[in-house]
Design a protein around this motif. Sequence first.
Motif, PDB file in Angstrom:
ATOM      1  N   ALA A  41       0.694  -1.194  -0.044  1.00  0.00           N
ATOM      2  CA  ALA A  41       0.062  -0.185  -0.058  1.00  0.00           C
ATOM      3  C   ALA A  41       0.927   1.286  -0.238  1.00  0.00           C
ATOM      4  O   ALA A  41       1.850   1.248   0.976  1.00  0.00           O
ATOM      5  CB  ALA A  41      -0.935   0.100   1.129  1.00  0.00           C
ATOM      6  N   LYS A  42       0.719   2.366  -0.949  1.00  0.00           N
ATOM      7  CA  LYS A  42       1.385   3.205  -0.926  1.00  0.00           C
ATOM      8  C   LYS A  42       0.594   4.367  -0.352  1.00  0.00           C
ATOM      9  O   LYS A  42      -0.658   4.566  -0.334  1.00  0.00           O
ATOM     10  CB  LYS A  42       1.560   3.799  -2.374  1.00  0.00           C
ATOM     11  N   SER A  43       1.319   5.267   0.631  1.00  0.00           N
ATOM     12  CA  SER A  43       0.388   6.342   1.217  1.00  0.00           C
ATOM     13  C   SER A  43       1.101   7.517   1.213  1.00  0.00           C
ATOM     14  O   SER A  43       2.568   7.456   1.676  1.00  0.00           O
ATOM     15  CB  SER A  43      -0.103   5.576   2.651  1.00  0.00           C
ATOM     16  N   ASP A  44       0.702   8.740   1.532  1.00  0.00           N
ATOM     17  CA  ASP A  44       1.453   9.894   1.838  1.00  0.00           C
ATOM     18  C   ASP A  44       0.918  10.808   2.971  1.00  0.00           C
ATOM     19  O   ASP A  44       0.978  11.684   3.388  1.00  0.00           O
ATOM     20  CB  ASP A  44       0.998  10.897   0.677  1.00  0.00           C
ATOM     21  N   ILE A  45       0.505   9.563   3.797  1.00  0.00           N
ATOM     22  CA  ILE A  45       0.107   9.956   5.346  1.00  0.00           C
ATOM     23  C   ILE A  45       1.452  10.408   6.107  1.00  0.00           C
ATOM     24  O   ILE A  45       2.432   9.704   6.218  1.00  0.00           O
ATOM     25  CB  ILE A  45      -0.424   8.853   6.117  1.00  0.00           C
ATOM     26  N   GLU A  46       1.379  11.652   6.768  1.00  0.00           N
ATOM     27  CA  GLU A  46       2.672  12.143   7.201  1.00  0.00           C
ATOM     28  C   GLU A  46       2.309  12.808   8.631  1.00  0.00           C
ATOM     29  O   GLU A  46       1.196  13.226   8.881  1.00  0.00           O
ATOM     30  CB  GLU A  46       3.232  13.216   6.506  1.00  0.00           C
ATOM     31  N   MET A  47       3.185  12.959   9.374  1.00  0.00           N
ATOM     32  CA  MET A  47       2.998  13.922  10.350  1.00  0.00           C
ATOM     33  C   MET A  47       2.917  15.446  10.110  1.00  0.00           C
ATOM     34  O   MET A  47       3.870  15.577   9.089  1.00  0.00           O
ATOM     35  CB  MET A  47       4.041  13.589  11.745  1.00  0.00           C
ATOM     36  N   GLY A  48       2.608  16.196  10.726  1.00  0.00           N
ATOM     37  CA  GLY A  48       2.756  17.817  10.603  1.00  0.00           C
ATOM     38  C   GLY A  48       1.769  17.959   9.680  1.00  0.00           C
ATOM     39  O   GLY A  48       0.810  17.475   9.247  1.00  0.00           O
ATOM     40  N   PRO A  49       1.654  19.413   9.417  1.00  0.00           N
ATOM     41  CA  PRO A  49       2.808  20.728   9.388  1.00  0.00           C
ATOM     42  C   PRO A  49       2.741  21.122  10.797  1.00  0.00           C
ATOM     43  O   PRO A  49       3.771  21.766  11.148  1.00  0.00           O
ATOM     44  CB  PRO A  49       2.594  21.325   8.364  1.00  0.00           C
ATOM     45  N   ILE A  50       1.724  21.088  11.706  1.00  0.00           N
ATOM     46  CA  ILE A  50       1.461  21.783  12.778  1.00  0.00           C
ATOM     47  C   ILE A  50       2.176  21.232  13.782  1.00  0.00           C
ATOM     48  O   ILE A  50       2.982  21.622  14.523  1.00  0.00           O
ATOM     49  CB  ILE A  50       0.096  22.298  13.084  1.00  0.00           C
ATOM     50  N   LEU A  51       1.739  19.855  13.977  1.00  0.00           N
ATOM     51  CA  LEU A  51       2.256  18.920  15.071  1.00  0.00           C
ATOM     52  C   LEU A  51       3.305  17.894  14.518  1.00  0.00           C
ATOM     53  O   LEU A  51       2.567  17.222  13.812  1.00  0.00           O
ATOM     54  CB  LEU A  51       1.360  18.459  16.180  1.00  0.00           C
ATOM     55  N   GLU A  52       4.420  17.991  14.412  1.00  0.00           N
ATOM     56  CA  GLU A  52       5.174  16.924  13.944  1.00  0.00           C
ATOM     57  C   GLU A  52       5.342  15.695  14.513  1.00  0.00           C
ATOM     58  O   GLU A  52       5.688  14.433  13.952  1.00  0.00           O
ATOM     59  CB  GLU A  52       6.753  17.524  13.907  1.00  0.00           C
ATOM     60  N   ALA A  53       5.139  15.612  15.850  1.00  0.00           N
ATOM     61  CA  ALA A  53       5.090  14.502  16.403  1.00  0.00           C
ATOM     62  C   ALA A  53       3.821  13.495  16.727  1.00  0.00           C
ATOM     63  O   ALA A  53       3.809  12.435  17.135  1.00  0.00           O
ATOM     64  CB  ALA A  53       6.060  14.651  18.018  1.00  0.00           C
ATOM     65  N   TYR A  54       2.804  14.380  16.192  1.00  0.00           N
ATOM     66  CA  TYR A  54       1.329  13.597  16.406  1.00  0.00           C
ATOM     67  C   TYR A  54       0.492  14.106  15.131  1.00  0.00           C
ATOM     68  O   TYR A  54       0.639  14.935  14.384  1.00  0.00           O
ATOM     69  CB  TYR A  54       0.779  14.220  17.761  1.00  0.00           C
ATOM     70  N   GLY A  55      -0.591  13.253  15.166  1.00  0.00           N
ATOM     71  CA  GLY A  55      -1.623  13.371  14.116  1.00  0.00           C
ATOM     72  C   GLY A  55      -1.294  13.333  12.632  1.00  0.00           C
ATOM     73  O   GLY A  55      -1.416  14.230  11.786  1.00  0.00           O
ATOM     74  N   PRO A  56      -1.001  11.931  12.358  1.00  0.00           N
ATOM     75  CA  PRO A  56      -0.907  11.799  10.965  1.00  0.00           C
ATOM     76  C   PRO A  56      -2.077  11.955  10.038  1.00  0.00           C
ATOM     77  O   PRO A  56      -3.066  11.642  10.514  1.00  0.00           O
ATOM     78  CB  PRO A  56      -0.647  10.247  10.799  1.00  0.00           C
ATOM     79  N   ALA A  57      -1.751  12.690   8.998  1.00  0.00           N
ATOM     80  CA  ALA A  57      -2.692  12.864   7.910  1.00  0.00           C
ATOM     81  C   ALA A  57      -2.274  13.232   6.586  1.00  0.00           C
ATOM     82  O   ALA A  57      -1.120  13.015   6.298  1.00  0.00           O
ATOM     83  CB  ALA A  57      -3.311  14.469   8.459  1.00  0.00           C
ATOM     84  N   SER A  58      -3.005  13.105   5.585  1.00  0.00           N
ATOM     85  CA  SER A  58      -2.866  13.228   3.952  1.00  0.00           C
ATOM     86  C   SER A  58      -3.502  14.271   3.685  1.00  0.00           C
ATOM     87  O   SER A  58      -4.367  14.591   3.686  1.00  0.00           O
ATOM     88  CB  SER A  58      -3.332  11.805   3.561  1.00  0.00           C
ATOM     89  N   ALA A  59      -2.968  14.691   2.587  1.00  0.00           N
ATOM     90  CA  ALA A  59      -3.162  15.710   1.564  1.00  0.00           C
ATOM     91  C   ALA A  59      -4.079  15.180   0.719  1.00  0.00           C
ATOM     92  O   ALA A  59      -3.708  14.098   0.216  1.00  0.00           O
ATOM     93  CB  ALA A  59      -2.220  16.576   0.984  1.00  0.00           C
ATOM     94  N   ILE A  60      -5.238  15.611   0.288  1.00  0.00           N
ATOM     95  CA  ILE A  60      -6.180  14.976  -0.589  1.00  0.00           C
ATOM     96  C   ILE A  60      -6.343  15.830  -1.691  1.00  0.00           C
ATOM     97  O   ILE A  60      -7.027  16.942  -1.542  1.00  0.00           O
ATOM     98  CB  ILE A  60      -7.648  14.832   0.109  1.00  0.00           C
TER      99      ILE A  60
END
Length: 182
Positions: A22-41
């Motif tokens: 599975a390919k994913s662009d889920i990353e931490m940040g940009p506001i909280l770098e250590a928490y809250g993984p999210a993806s640009a849609i």
Amino acid sequence: MKKICLVLTSSLLALAVNLSEAKSDIEMGPILEAYGPASAIEDSDIPLPEGFVYKALFDISETNQKHDQYNRKIESVARFLNMHARNGVEPDNMKLAVVLHGSAVKDILTDEAYAKRHGYKNPNTDLIHRLAENGVEFYVCGQSVAFYDVKKSELSSDVKLALSAMTMAVLLQEDDYQLIPF
């Protein structure tokens, strides 16, 4: 029994292969770098309205049963911040409030009070502090605090003590916060 184990092992291996591919662009940040993984849609069918102010109320009443791990429901607040920032929402356009009650009261204890009760430093301290530094308001239900026999001095300095979670929900919704129940 061997047949069941073989089928289960084969199924787990197939799942592992699928997950590794599975390919994913889920990353931490940009506001909280250590928490809250999210993806640009990039190809969303619903564009985010420019200049819209997101006023969200997170109602959290459950906790992680493992006392050495932070509450993933609180991390969802970080995910909200990161997800929207990653997709073009300015941080000033996100007004977030968290109301904790029920068993989640343990998550807003000072490290000392948490360790006294659970034998570990509070794993939520850093997450809550970073969220508060980024404008997230935290409130704790006074009724839950009384029920769990917590003193105000045992609460994180990033949290405000309210009469009740119900009271805060009413006040925040009257101020146009939209409820995100968990």
